[in-house]
Motif scaffolding. Sequence first.
Motif, mmCIF file in Angstrom:
data_model
loop_
_atom_site.group_PDB
_atom_site.id
_atom_site.type_symbol
_atom_site.label_atom_id
_atom_site.label_comp_id
_atom_site.label_asym_id
_atom_site.label_seq_id
_atom_site.Cartn_x
_atom_site.Cartn_y
_atom_site.Cartn_z
ATOM 1 N N PRO A 1 0.830 -1.210 0.000
ATOM 2 C CA PRO A 1 0.000 0.000 0.000
ATOM 3 C C PRO A 1 0.865 1.261 0.000
ATOM 4 O O PRO A 1 1.972 1.256 0.559
ATOM 5 C CB PRO A 1 -0.793 -0.115 1.307
ATOM 6 N N PRO A 2 0.382 2.338 -0.614
ATOM 7 C CA PRO A 2 1.145 3.593 -0.595
ATOM 8 C C PRO A 2 1.275 4.175 0.802
ATOM 9 O O PRO A 2 2.249 4.869 1.111
ATOM 10 C CB PRO A 2 0.334 4.514 -1.508
ATOM 11 N N VAL A 3 0.294 3.905 1.659
ATOM 12 C CA VAL A 3 0.317 4.363 3.053
ATOM 13 C C VAL A 3 -0.229 3.231 3.915
ATOM 14 O O VAL A 3 -1.218 2.592 3.560
ATOM 15 C CB VAL A 3 -0.541 5.634 3.257
ATOM 16 N N LEU A 4 0.425 2.974 5.044
ATOM 17 C CA LEU A 4 -0.055 2.022 6.032
ATOM 18 C C LEU A 4 -0.770 2.774 7.151
ATOM 19 O O LEU A 4 -0.412 3.908 7.474
ATOM 20 C CB LEU A 4 1.113 1.236 6.636
ATOM 21 N N GLU A 5 -1.726 2.127 7.775
ATOM 22 C CA GLU A 5 -2.389 2.760 8.919
ATOM 23 C C GLU A 5 -1.375 3.214 9.966
ATOM 24 O O GLU A 5 -1.483 4.302 10.531
ATOM 25 C CB GLU A 5 -3.384 1.804 9.576
ATOM 26 N N LEU A 6 -0.401 2.359 10.247
ATOM 27 C CA LEU A 6 0.544 2.685 11.312
ATOM 28 C C LEU A 6 1.495 3.825 10.947
ATOM 29 O O LEU A 6 2.218 4.340 11.809
ATOM 30 C CB LEU A 6 1.318 1.447 11.751
ATOM 31 N N GLU A 7 1.494 4.247 9.658
ATOM 32 C CA GLU A 7 2.283 5.412 9.273
ATOM 33 C C GLU A 7 1.538 6.722 9.566
ATOM 34 O O GLU A 7 2.146 7.794 9.498
ATOM 35 C CB GLU A 7 2.647 5.331 7.791
ATOM 36 N N LEU A 8 0.256 6.632 9.874
ATOM 37 C CA LEU A 8 -0.486 7.789 10.353
ATOM 38 C C LEU A 8 -0.098 7.995 11.815
ATOM 39 O O LEU A 8 -0.145 7.065 12.622
ATOM 40 C CB LEU A 8 -1.984 7.556 10.217
ATOM 41 N N GLU A 9 0.292 9.198 12.176
ATOM 42 C CA GLU A 9 0.965 9.430 13.459
ATOM 43 C C GLU A 9 0.193 8.907 14.661
ATOM 44 O O GLU A 9 0.735 8.192 15.512
ATOM 45 C CB GLU A 9 1.254 10.926 13.632
ATOM 46 N N ALA A 10 -1.072 9.281 14.779
ATOM 47 C CA ALA A 10 -1.837 8.861 15.952
ATOM 48 C C ALA A 10 -2.116 7.360 15.935
ATOM 49 O O ALA A 10 -2.145 6.714 16.990
ATOM 50 C CB ALA A 10 -3.139 9.651 16.039
#
Length: 269
Positions: free
Chosen positions: A72-81
Amino acid sequence: MTPSTTLPRAGATPLNGDQLDQFARLGYLVLPGFLPDDLVSRLVPEVDRWVDEGLRTQSIACCVEPQLHGNPPVLELELEAHGELIAHPPLMDAITQLMGAEFVFHHLHSDRQPPGIAGKPWHHDYEQTPQTDRTHPMVHALHYLDGLDEDTSSLAVLPGSHHEVAEKNARAHLGTGRLPGEVVIDSLPRGSTVVLHSALFHARRPRPDGPGKDRYFVDASYCRTGTLWPPVKPYWRHMLSRARELGLDRGRWPELFAERHFTEYARPS
């Protein structure tokens, strides 16, 4: 909701013996208002971004057709919170009491579920193929960012069913129908968490027709070390690697993102 299975607001107080016994017997604990408001206030817009920018849809596509889409281009865990939530210290302390000092992160799911979302039939989420024993616990922390009330779908659980050794879909033919002995969790304040033994049968029961509101939901899962666990995402190595790179274990839980606790990924049949 059964009062004896609930905990006081806030997560700073360790679980007591009665609460640990309840989890062992019943397979779940309810923690009203467990997450601090500051963390919830940062999680909600991240969930909106995850849904509105199509990131959730892309992550699902990467699971369904990994050879076509890759990581994926972004993982959930790459979102700070979201990354912060995984190793939220009061949560880690509670899981340590429930499972022991060494456990590994399994996965994270995030969604904003509309009021008209269909129910999810009775199932459990214990990862084992085939299902043979319950010697090593796995838990799911279900975080209800905006709480639960009459305007959202509810969570139904079947206390004690985590002691069974059964396939995940053994009760799916019952849909979301009511079962003897079930407990319905339908009234929780903002920032509440329900911790389930992953082998506990549960269902998302749809709300009645009519106006409602979105259900902000983040699901994080953890497994006791000492056995090999099947991953559920084909990009699981990438996920654990990014968590290590980001230092999400806060230097306190060295096994939290260790790859050695997993088998190779096998696509579901």
